[in-house]
Design an enzyme around this catalytic site. Structure first.
Site, short mmCIF file in Angstrom:
data_model
loop_
_atom_site.label_atom_id
_atom_site.label_comp_id
_atom_site.label_asym_id
_atom_site.label_seq_id
_atom_site.Cartn_x
_atom_site.Cartn_y
_atom_site.Cartn_z
N SER A 142 13.78 -41.40 -22.59
CA SER A 142 14.86 -42.32 -22.22
C SER A 142 14.96 -42.36 -20.71
O SER A 142 14.56 -41.40 -20.01
CB SER A 142 16.19 -41.82 -22.80
OG SER A 142 17.29 -42.50 -22.23
N TYR A 155 22.89 -35.48 -24.50
CA TYR A 155 21.80 -36.44 -24.65
C TYR A 155 20.85 -36.37 -23.45
O TYR A 155 19.63 -36.34 -23.60
CB TYR A 155 22.37 -37.85 -24.79
CG TYR A 155 21.33 -38.90 -25.09
CD1 TYR A 155 20.87 -39.08 -26.40
CD2 TYR A 155 20.82 -39.72 -24.09
CE1 TYR A 155 19.91 -40.05 -26.68
CE2 TYR A 155 19.87 -40.68 -24.36
CZ TYR A 155 19.42 -40.84 -25.66
OH TYR A 155 18.47 -41.80 -25.93
#
Length: 247
Positions: A142, A155
């Site tokens: 990501s 995350y």
């Protein structure tokens, strides 16, 4: 002339989500077989039915160590080998919350799936690739691995871990024929945002509206095929793909 690489069978985790479905469809369209792995049986089997005989469904939670370890022997009779591993499973359930206000169990579950699950699946599939001295590993990371944003501690930690793990793995395999690619997308319109808010679609839409623009899952799937379709001596190490209004 360089040897032509024609990988045929891909194992895709997180296959039943929006990103996974787009990747699976792209793989099948490129005439590859795909082993669809997800912990959600109903959407997984619906995707298998849509894709037809080129797809095989396996219900599995990548955070279940024993089940992941048994995966290669379960697949061997049907496929013999996995040419491509795409580690796509991930979530942010409970995320976008200040760390001290969130649940420790939520934070642990994010890391267990996004990082430790990815490592478990890689450990299960990689030895056969090493024996054959060929294969592709694609890790879905990501932009959060590179951009540190408040209220995304778990995350971000998981994706930063994926980034570091992928780089080290690429170095360890540098003398083999195995290619290791990391895909780092920006905001993508998938169900991960609604799942973050425990199914609150209105909250998800407000989040997307805040950023005005998002990638489609198909945009990311094309990046994966680009990496896979290179000649065998070409390794696409990292791809960062963003909506045009981000940097």
């Amino acid at each position: 002339m360089a040897e032509t690489r024609e990988p045929r069978t891909a194992l895709l985790t997180g296959a039943a989500g929006g990103m996974g479905r787009a990747i699976a469809r792209a793989l099948v369209a490129s005439r590859r077989q795909v082993v669809l792995v997800d912990r959600a049986p109903e959407p997984l089997h619906a995707l298998q039915a849509e894709l037809g005989p080129a797809a095989h469904a396996v219900v599995l939670d990548v955070s279940d160590g024993a089940a992941v370890a048994a995966l290669p022997s379960a697949l061997l009779p049907a496929f013999g080998r996995i040419d491509i591993l795409i580690n796509n499973a991930g979530h942010d359930i409970g995320g976008r919350t200040r760390f001290d206000l969130g649940s420790a169990d939520d934070w642990a579950a994010i890391v267990e799936t996004n990082l430790i699950g990815l490592m478990r699946v890689s450990r299960a599939i990689l030895p056969d690739m090493v024996t054959r001295n060929r294969g592709d590993i694609v890790n879905m990371s990501s932009i959060s691995a590179l951009r540190l944003v408040p209220n995304m501690a778990a995350y971000t930690a998981s994706k930063t871990g994926v980034h570091a793990f992928t780089g080290v793995l690429r170095g360890e395999l540098a003398e083999t024929g195995i290619r290791v690619t990391e895909i780092m997308p920006g905001l993508t319109r998938t169900g991960i945002i609604a799942a973050r808010y425990r199914g609150d679609e209105e909250a998800a839409e407000r989040y997307f509206a805040e950023f005005k623009m998002a990638l489609a899952p198909e945009d990311v799937a094309r990046c994966i095929l680009f990496a896979l379709d290179q000649p065998p001596e070409v390794q696409i190490a990292e791809i960062v793909v963003l909506p045009v209004n981000r940097w």
